[in-house]
Design a protein around this motif. Structure first.
Motif, mmCIF file in Angstrom:
data_model
loop_
_atom_site.group_PDB
_atom_site.id
_atom_site.type_symbol
_atom_site.label_atom_id
_atom_site.label_comp_id
_atom_site.label_asym_id
_atom_site.label_seq_id
_atom_site.Cartn_x
_atom_site.Cartn_y
_atom_site.Cartn_z
ATOM 1 N N HIS A 79 13.720 8.452 19.269
ATOM 2 C CA HIS A 79 13.886 9.271 20.476
ATOM 3 C C HIS A 79 13.672 10.736 20.074
ATOM 4 N N PRO A 80 13.076 11.569 20.935
ATOM 5 C CA PRO A 80 12.785 12.946 20.544
ATOM 6 C C PRO A 80 13.975 13.893 20.634
ATOM 7 N N VAL A 81 15.184 13.375 20.926
ATOM 8 C CA VAL A 81 16.331 14.235 21.186
ATOM 9 C C VAL A 81 16.588 15.244 20.067
ATOM 10 N N ALA A 82 16.355 14.854 18.819
ATOM 11 C CA ALA A 82 16.610 15.769 17.706
ATOM 12 C C ALA A 82 15.313 16.219 17.026
ATOM 13 N N GLY A 83 14.179 15.810 17.584
ATOM 14 C CA GLY A 83 12.900 16.244 17.035
ATOM 15 C C GLY A 83 12.664 15.823 15.600
ATOM 16 N N GLN A 84 13.040 14.576 15.254
ATOM 17 C CA GLN A 84 13.022 14.181 13.842
ATOM 18 C C GLN A 84 11.909 13.204 13.461
ATOM 19 N N GLY A 85 11.175 12.655 14.439
ATOM 20 C CA GLY A 85 10.227 11.583 14.142
ATOM 21 C C GLY A 85 9.168 11.940 13.123
ATOM 22 N N LEU A 86 8.380 12.974 13.380
ATOM 23 C CA LEU A 86 7.306 13.340 12.462
ATOM 24 C C LEU A 86 7.859 13.891 11.157
ATOM 25 N N ASN A 87 8.988 14.585 11.218
ATOM 26 C CA ASN A 87 9.588 15.106 9.990
ATOM 27 C C ASN A 87 9.968 13.975 9.039
ATOM 28 N N LEU A 88 10.559 12.921 9.590
ATOM 29 C CA LEU A 88 10.930 11.767 8.773
ATOM 30 C C LEU A 88 9.678 11.102 8.212
ATOM 31 N N GLY A 89 8.630 11.002 9.039
ATOM 32 C CA GLY A 89 7.383 10.393 8.585
ATOM 33 C C GLY A 89 6.713 11.178 7.465
ATOM 34 N N LEU A 90 6.756 12.496 7.537
ATOM 35 C CA LEU A 90 6.173 13.321 6.471
ATOM 36 C C LEU A 90 6.943 13.174 5.166
ATOM 37 N N ARG A 91 8.266 13.044 5.262
ATOM 38 C CA ARG A 91 9.048 12.801 4.039
ATOM 39 C C ARG A 91 8.703 11.428 3.461
ATOM 40 N N ASP A 92 8.491 10.442 4.342
ATOM 41 C CA ASP A 92 8.006 9.125 3.873
ATOM 42 C C ASP A 92 6.726 9.295 3.054
ATOM 43 N N ALA A 93 5.754 9.991 3.649
ATOM 44 C CA ALA A 93 4.427 10.124 3.033
ATOM 45 C C ALA A 93 4.501 10.848 1.697
ATOM 46 N N PHE A 94 5.282 11.913 1.633
ATOM 47 C CA PHE A 94 5.375 12.715 0.411
ATOM 48 C C PHE A 94 5.977 11.901 -0.732
ATOM 49 N N LEU A 95 7.062 11.191 -0.462
ATOM 50 C CA LEU A 95 7.730 10.447 -1.529
ATOM 51 C C LEU A 95 6.957 9.192 -1.912
ATOM 52 N N LEU A 96 6.265 8.568 -0.940
ATOM 53 C CA LEU A 96 5.425 7.419 -1.290
ATOM 54 C C LEU A 96 4.276 7.859 -2.189
ATOM 55 N N ALA A 97 3.672 8.999 -1.893
ATOM 56 C CA ALA A 97 2.573 9.500 -2.722
ATOM 57 C C ALA A 97 3.023 9.655 -4.173
ATOM 58 N N GLU A 98 4.222 10.162 -4.373
ATOM 59 C CA GLU A 98 4.743 10.316 -5.741
ATOM 60 C C GLU A 98 4.829 8.964 -6.444
ATOM 61 N N LYS A 99 5.322 7.946 -5.740
ATOM 62 C CA LYS A 99 5.461 6.618 -6.342
ATOM 63 C C LYS A 99 4.092 6.010 -6.649
ATOM 64 N N LEU A 100 3.128 6.167 -5.731
ATOM 65 C CA LEU A 100 1.800 5.586 -5.945
ATOM 66 C C LEU A 100 1.094 6.251 -7.114
ATOM 67 N N VAL A 101 1.222 7.551 -7.212
ATOM 68 C CA VAL A 101 0.603 8.264 -8.337
ATOM 69 C C VAL A 101 1.214 7.779 -9.652
ATOM 70 N N GLY A 102 2.517 7.550 -9.656
ATOM 71 C CA GLY A 102 3.166 7.059 -10.867
ATOM 72 C C GLY A 102 2.613 5.726 -11.343
ATOM 73 N N VAL A 103 2.200 4.874 -10.394
ATOM 74 C CA VAL A 103 1.651 3.557 -10.754
ATOM 75 C C VAL A 103 0.186 3.658 -11.156
ATOM 76 N N PHE A 104 -0.638 4.335 -10.326
ATOM 77 C CA PHE A 104 -2.094 4.241 -10.486
ATOM 78 C C PHE A 104 -2.706 5.318 -11.378
ATOM 79 N N SER A 105 -1.952 6.331 -11.761
ATOM 80 C CA SER A 105 -2.521 7.360 -12.630
ATOM 81 C C SER A 105 -2.473 6.978 -14.101
ATOM 82 N N GLY A 106 -1.781 5.885 -14.431
ATOM 83 C CA GLY A 106 -1.720 5.435 -15.818
ATOM 84 C C GLY A 106 -2.933 4.609 -16.196
ATOM 85 N N ALA A 107 -2.927 4.119 -17.407
ATOM 86 C CA ALA A 107 -4.036 3.292 -17.907
ATOM 87 C C ALA A 107 -4.145 2.010 -17.083
#
Length: 385
Positions: A282-310
């Motif tokens: 619900h848009p009552v607190a204006g949190q939808g996209l903010n939560l989604g961006l935090r999802d994306a940022f932290l997932l990117a960190e995890k994916l880089v940790g897996v795929f940047s290695g040998a």
């Protein structure tokens, strides 16, 4: 790279999918990443798209600044006034209390969308294994062999092809742009009416043109949509009051149905769901996209940790462990933000006398208990890590 296989496949070219791709490639330019985008290839085709104002927290600005994806046109919020229409209880939050440059920002959806596309194109020039595939909305899903599949194609409530947990609030949001007589710069207003929240928010059009979000029953909202401009403004004035003078003009009225959808599990095997594909709020607190961006940022960190290695060290178990770690790391933030938004959406629409009284007391307590107010504001701005 063959277009039939990749390491990371992101479904969804909205802001969250674009941001996830950008953060991943920024940290690991050699990532074998494919983005499936159902939006037009040219930005010009989006220039007349969704113009509703979206609330972005200051925490989201700090994240987007890392990939130079902050739109040039935005409106800052320095003060938020929260009150009940016709009832006692109010609270005022200011940037000075929190020692921040701003409490939040209002940006047109299409502006954040286009700015992220432009930022990703710049990153693309240094990413030799990145493929950005544009497909028509009517086309069948692209079939690819991917080690990790990221679902970032969420959509709006009631247009989604998944419903797992949540509720239909029996509400619609009427959004538009309203011209007012005496708007204070950088001021946001949230009034809780008998039918739901009524927000008047800054816009980059100037101090006297504000974003309107008026939540109400589907029947009332549809009726307001069809009113003449003069009758609509009269109705709005009656509901909001005279705190910012007269409402002079309304334009670009549109309706959105409101509800809560959320996935109990956001990972399964080699798949992960982020943004509106994981939770729609619900848009009552204006949190939808903010939560989604935090999802994306932290997932990117995890994916880089897996795929940047040998390559020889990359196993399905490593990926599964990384995704499980991601899900665990997002649990507190998701639970807190979903719970807080759902609570506000339900409690602030009840007309039961004890709840109305409790609301007023809560707003008054918020005003006179600075530590509580600060904790709530920081959750809205930065989430729970």
């Amino acid at each position: 790279m063959s277009s039939s296989s990749c390491d990371i496949l992101i479904h969804g070219g909205g802001p969250v999918g674009l941001a996830c791709a950008a953060w991943t490639l920024q940290k690991f330019p050699d990532a074998k990443l494919t983005l499936i985008d159902r939006n037009p290839k040219e930005d010009a085709d989006l220039a007349s798209a969704d113009s509703r104002g979206i609330a972005l927290s200051h925490g989201s600005k700090l994240l987007l600044d890392t990939i130079h994806a902050w739109p040039s046109e935005c409106a800052d919020i320095h003060r938020v006034h929260v009150s009940q229409a016709g009832r006692f209880g109010r609270a005022l939050m200011t940037r000075e209390e929190l020692k921040q440059d701003a409490l939040g920002h209002i940006i047109r959806y299409r502006d954040i969308h286009i700015t992220l596309r432009q930022a990703l194109r710049i990153i693309q020039t240094q990413s030799p294994h990145f493929e950005w595939l544009h497909i028509d909305k009517e086309d069948s899903p692209v079939s690819m062999n991917a080690k990790c599949i990221v679902h970032a194609e969420g959509g709006l409530f009631k247009t989604q092809d998944w419903v797992e947990s949540g509720r239909d609030y029996g509400q619609s949001a009427l959004v538009g742009l309203v011209e007012v007589e005496n708007a204070a710069p950088y001021q946001a207003w949230e009034r809780f009416t008998s039918e739901g929240p009524l927000a008047v928010l800054p816009s980059h059009y100037g101090n006297h043109i504000l974003n309107l979000v008026w939540c109400g029953s589907p029947e009332s909202s549809q009726h307001r949509l069809q009113l003449s401009d003069a009758d609509f403004l009269e109705s709005l004035q009656k509901e909001f009051g005279s705190r910012i003078g007269r409402f002079l003009k309304i334009q670009d009225r549109r309706l959105y149905e409101l509800g809560l959808n959320y996935r109990k599990e956001i990972t399964k095997d080699n798949e992960v769901w982020i943004g509106n594909a994981a939770q729609t709020l619900h848009p009552v607190a204006g949190q939808g996209l903010n939560l989604g961006l935090r999802d994306a940022f932290l997932l990117a960190e995890k994916l880089v940790g897996v795929f940047s290695g040998a390559v020889e060290n990359q196993t399905p178990v490593d990926l599964q462990n990384a995704l499980e770690s991601y899900a665990q790391s997002r649990k507190t933030d998701r639970t807190t933000t979903i719970g807080l938004t759902d609570f506000m959406a339900r409690v602030f629409t009840s007309n039961l006398a004890p709840i109305v009284m409790a609301r007023g007391l809560a707003l008054s307590a918020l005003q006179w208990l600075p530590p509580v107010k600060t904790a709530l504001a920081r959750q809205m701005m930065f989430g729970r890590r």
